[in-house]
Design an enzyme around this catalytic site. Sequence first.
Site, PDB file in Angstrom:
ATOM      1  N   GLY A  81       0.827  -1.209   0.000  1.00 40.72           N
ATOM      2  CA  GLY A  81       0.000   0.000   0.000  1.00 40.72           C
ATOM      3  C   GLY A  81       0.854   1.249   0.000  1.00 40.72           C
ATOM      4  O   GLY A  81       1.803   1.368  -0.799  1.00 40.72           O
TER       5      GLY A  81
ATOM      6  N   ASP B  66      -2.140  -3.594 -10.200  1.00 39.56           N
ATOM      7  CA  ASP B  66      -1.977  -4.020 -11.598  1.00 39.56           C
ATOM      8  C   ASP B  66      -0.930  -3.144 -12.288  1.00 39.56           C
ATOM      9  O   ASP B  66      -0.139  -3.620 -13.112  1.00 39.56           O
ATOM     10  CB  ASP B  66      -3.313  -3.936 -12.347  1.00 39.56           C
ATOM     11  CG  ASP B  66      -4.388  -4.794 -11.668  1.00 39.56           C
ATOM     12  OD1 ASP B  66      -4.035  -5.802 -11.030  1.00 39.56           O
ATOM     13  OD2 ASP B  66      -5.568  -4.441 -11.775  1.00 39.56           O
TER      14      ASP B  66
END
Lengths: 309, 309
Positions: free
Chosen positions: B219, B249
């Site tokens: 994150g 992604d």
Amino acid sequence: MILTVTLNTALDITYRVPVLRPHTSHRVTEVGERPGGKGVNVARVLAALGHAVTVTGFAGGSTGRELREGLAGVRGLTDALVPCAGRTRRTVAVVDERTGDTTQLNEPGPVVSPAEWSAFQDVYEDLLDSVSAVALCGSLPPGLPVGAYAGLVRTARAANVPVLLDTGGEALRRGVAARPDLIKPNADELAELTGSHEPRRATQDARRRGARAVVASLGAEGLLAHTPEGTWRAVPPARVRGNPTGAGDSAVAGLLSGLVEHLPWPARLSRAVALSTATVLSPAAGDFDRPAYEELLNRVSVTGEVSAA
Amino acid sequence: MILTVTLNTALDITYRVPVLRPHTSHRVTEVGERPGGKGVNVARVLAALGHAVTVTGFAGGSTGRELREGLAGVRGLTDALVPCAGRTRRTVAVVDERTGDTTQLNEPGPVVSPAEWSAFQDVYEDLLDSVSAVALCGSLPPGLPVGAYAGLVRTARAANVPVLLDTGGEALRRGVAARPDLIKPNADELAELTGSHEPRRATQDARRRGARAVVASLGAEGLLAHTPEGTWRAVPPARVRGNPTGAGDSAVAGLLSGLVEHLPWPARLSRAVALSTATVLSPAAGDFDRPAYEELLNRVSVTGEVSAA
């Protein structure tokens, strides 16, 4: 043959989720999908009652293709939808399995071009030659003139085809002025049309505005009909619990089938109330529970009120 | 040519509503729609970076048709999806315009038959002849064996094609044992794989389980890479606010493009962090903000940690 018009058809999608929690991610446990839009729902009920019915309006894009594939499977129903370049809208109903409550997300409809509207009007006029009644149902997609229904009402009257109008807002106001044979507003639509929240006064007023007959759908309180032949109230035998989605469309199908079968008003109203109550009782939104319908048919109370003005 | 595999492709739909109120009806003010599924997102970012990329996996039904129409418009991207009888799933993201929060509804994928899975494996093996790297991305649709990715990893290794695996749960556990060149788990996937919530220990453990290199996405804390050439941590210059959809992604696309360009690890990691940060910053979910990406590229901090075991 009965004709139903759905200018803003929809592909109705139902998602079941264990619990709907805003701002989180959900795995959908069950996906349902079927052709929708008010006139399409009315047509499905008419077909289930054994009437031959033709569906027209607009369909476009991949969702329009799916809609038409879905209609191809309905016995007794003829697809006369007119292609449009825009894409038929989707509606998504998210059912919370814990509470049974539904959260509804409705896409805007496709923008219909003047050329597409003109092509539709030609198709509509041709179809009127071979039908015994027509129902004009639901909202107008973007791009259509607000007087669209008024024009379709006039065309039907010129062709001597009885015409039922089931819409709201300005489209209803304009449509009523074109003198449809029947309108079926719910309490909100009726109040918006007439400014009155008192149903008896409002149905009378709606007739003065141009509707030959008015059948107001008042939810659990049933139907209030104000017609040239008399005034009636029709109520179901008991309050029922369930999903009211499509109950109004079933009432329209009941009224329309009674009209083409030349039933007297009380029989039309019994049928409409029984169908719409059996729709609330059905586990699948918009379908009606046939045994419940048949059982209810003789238990609907229809009482004459004052004689027509 | 880079190959990305998305066995459970999706048609990603975004609805904007003024405020999401459960158990009420909403008019959707804006509808977005685009091809999705992790490997499809990776391919779109690779294509935007100027790489030639081929997309394979399954597509079926009307939603699969729409997905393929969407891919046809992406420059540099070749569609090698394999047809399946089931329908490609939809995902619906409902964005509350007041708060910016998203409520996600994910349909289950189509059931893939053994014959379809076998047809896919043939296509995959053929495609491996002409690619410089392959990424296997996302969840498995129903019907596929849980060892599906393990088999695809082994086929890639037999063809001497570097293989990246980005999935979770049991599919990741089995896939890792087949010795992929690189895995990119997030903190949850890494903890589920290894049982450890301590990222450094967990990345080491993931390598012992079979992954040649592990890049954990943590994150806002960036990436932690454990590779045969060394261990690095790469962090963005500052915390950013935005929509994290697709950030993982984009990191995969950064790593994969760096691999085929033979960049050293620190440069691959800078690119992955800059791309994923620029994806969070982009107003459209899953797109990256190109000026932000270029600006961030030289500001990502990459620090070597201990030498590899």
